[in-house]
Design a protein around this motif. Structure first.
Motif, PDB file in Angstrom:
ATOM      1  N   GLY A   1       0.802  -1.215   0.000  1.00 11.05           N
ATOM      2  CA  GLY A   1       0.000   0.000   0.000  1.00 11.05           C
ATOM      3  C   GLY A   1       0.832   1.260   0.000  1.00 11.05           C
ATOM      4  O   GLY A   1       2.059   1.218   0.003  1.00 11.05           O
ATOM      5  N   GLY A   2       0.164   2.377  -0.046  1.00 13.61           N
ATOM      6  CA  GLY A   2       0.822   3.678  -0.062  1.00 13.61           C
ATOM      7  C   GLY A   2      -0.180   4.768  -0.385  1.00 13.61           C
ATOM      8  O   GLY A   2      -1.386   4.528  -0.470  1.00 13.61           O
ATOM      9  N   SER A   3       0.319   5.975  -0.602  1.00 14.57           N
ATOM     10  CA  SER A   3      -0.562   7.127  -0.813  1.00 14.57           C
ATOM     11  C   SER A   3      -0.772   7.491  -2.283  1.00 14.57           C
ATOM     12  O   SER A   3      -1.569   8.374  -2.583  1.00 14.57           O
ATOM     13  N   SER A   4      -0.082   6.829  -3.194  1.00 12.52           N
ATOM     14  CA  SER A   4      -0.242   7.134  -4.625  1.00 12.52           C
ATOM     15  C   SER A   4      -1.428   6.363  -5.193  1.00 12.52           C
ATOM     16  O   SER A   4      -1.422   5.132  -5.236  1.00 12.52           O
ATOM     17  N   ASP A   5      -2.441   7.094  -5.637  1.00 10.07           N
ATOM     18  CA  ASP A   5      -3.635   6.509  -6.240  1.00 10.07           C
ATOM     19  C   ASP A   5      -3.378   6.339  -7.738  1.00 10.07           C
ATOM     20  O   ASP A   5      -3.270   7.318  -8.477  1.00 10.07           O
ATOM     21  N   LEU A   6      -3.260   5.091  -8.189  1.00 11.50           N
ATOM     22  CA  LEU A   6      -2.907   4.837  -9.590  1.00 11.50           C
ATOM     23  C   LEU A   6      -3.917   5.436 -10.561  1.00 11.50           C
ATOM     24  O   LEU A   6      -3.533   5.934 -11.620  1.00 11.50           O
ATOM     25  N   ALA A   7      -5.192   5.400 -10.227  1.00  7.24           N
ATOM     26  CA  ALA A   7      -6.215   5.961 -11.113  1.00  7.24           C
ATOM     27  C   ALA A   7      -6.006   7.459 -11.305  1.00  7.24           C
ATOM     28  O   ALA A   7      -6.163   7.991 -12.407  1.00  7.24           O
ATOM     29  N   ALA A   8      -5.630   8.168 -10.248  1.00  7.34           N
ATOM     30  CA  ALA A   8      -5.394   9.610 -10.337  1.00  7.34           C
ATOM     31  C   ALA A   8      -4.090   9.924 -11.070  1.00  7.34           C
ATOM     32  O   ALA A   8      -3.874  11.063 -11.487  1.00  7.34           O
ATOM     33  N   CYS A   9      -3.238   8.926 -11.220  1.00  4.86           N
ATOM     34  CA  CYS A   9      -1.950   9.114 -11.906  1.00  4.86           C
ATOM     35  C   CYS A   9      -2.019   8.754 -13.386  1.00  4.86           C
ATOM     36  O   CYS A   9      -1.009   8.786 -14.083  1.00  4.86           O
ATOM     37  N   GLY A  10      -3.192   8.373 -13.868  1.00  6.40           N
ATOM     38  CA  GLY A  10      -3.346   8.088 -15.288  1.00  6.40           C
ATOM     39  C   GLY A  10      -3.109   6.643 -15.683  1.00  6.40           C
ATOM     40  O   GLY A  10      -3.112   6.331 -16.869  1.00  6.40           O
ATOM     41  N   PHE A  11      -2.910   5.746 -14.731  1.00  6.52           N
ATOM     42  CA  PHE A  11      -2.758   4.335 -15.050  1.00  6.52           C
ATOM     43  C   PHE A  11      -4.121   3.738 -15.369  1.00  6.52           C
ATOM     44  O   PHE A  11      -5.133   4.164 -14.821  1.00  6.52           O
TER      45      PHE A  11
END
Length: 148
Positions: A48-58
């Protein structure tokens, strides 16, 4: 569900207000060859972590750290398929940037809500690996690197 994600995804993060997965950061370094990984190697990690893949364009979803959890420095010394698989206490995802700059993502291919990615015939170079979660929380996890 396994997906090869376009490498352009990172460029979408550049203007974002939050941090996205960044392979320029270092993860825990592991050096291994295909023949060495014929005997599986397993490592403990917090998923886990704080980077949301959907918000990053993945095109995949989930939450990972900004820096990779692991960097596998791999040398293919035979005709081996390279596999990464998770065993976690939660619904996990796996994100990998391979030596050719390709992004790989998976959610449940290892069963029990755990991820698994087989990149086929592994190539020489660095694999940046993120162990993530579907939701915003974290959980205990282990990752196994293995060749067949």
């Amino acid at each position: 569900m396994k997906t090869l994600v376009a490498a352009a995804a990172l460029t979408l993060c550049a203007g974002a207000a939050h941090a996205c997965p960044d392979f320029s950061y270092s993860g825990y370094g592991i050096s291994a060859s295909g023949s060495q990984l014929y005997s599986a190697s397993t490592y403990q990690v917090i998923a886990g972590g704080s980077s949301d893949l959907a918000a990053c364009g993945f095109s995949g979803y989930g939450f990972v750290a900004v820096a990779p959890d692991f960097e596998l420095y791999y040398s293919q010394d035979g005709a081996y398929d390279l596999t990464f698989r998770l065993n976690t206490a939660c619904d996990s995802i796996l994100l990998i940037n391979d030596p050719n700059g390709n992004w790989w993502w998976d959610d449940d291919s290892n069963g029990n809500l755990d991820a698994s990615i087989n990149v086929g015939r592994g190539v020489d170079g660095t694999y940046d690996i993120w162990v993530g979660t579907v939701g915003a929380g974290t959980c205990d996890a282990s990752i196994t690197f293995e060749t067949f």
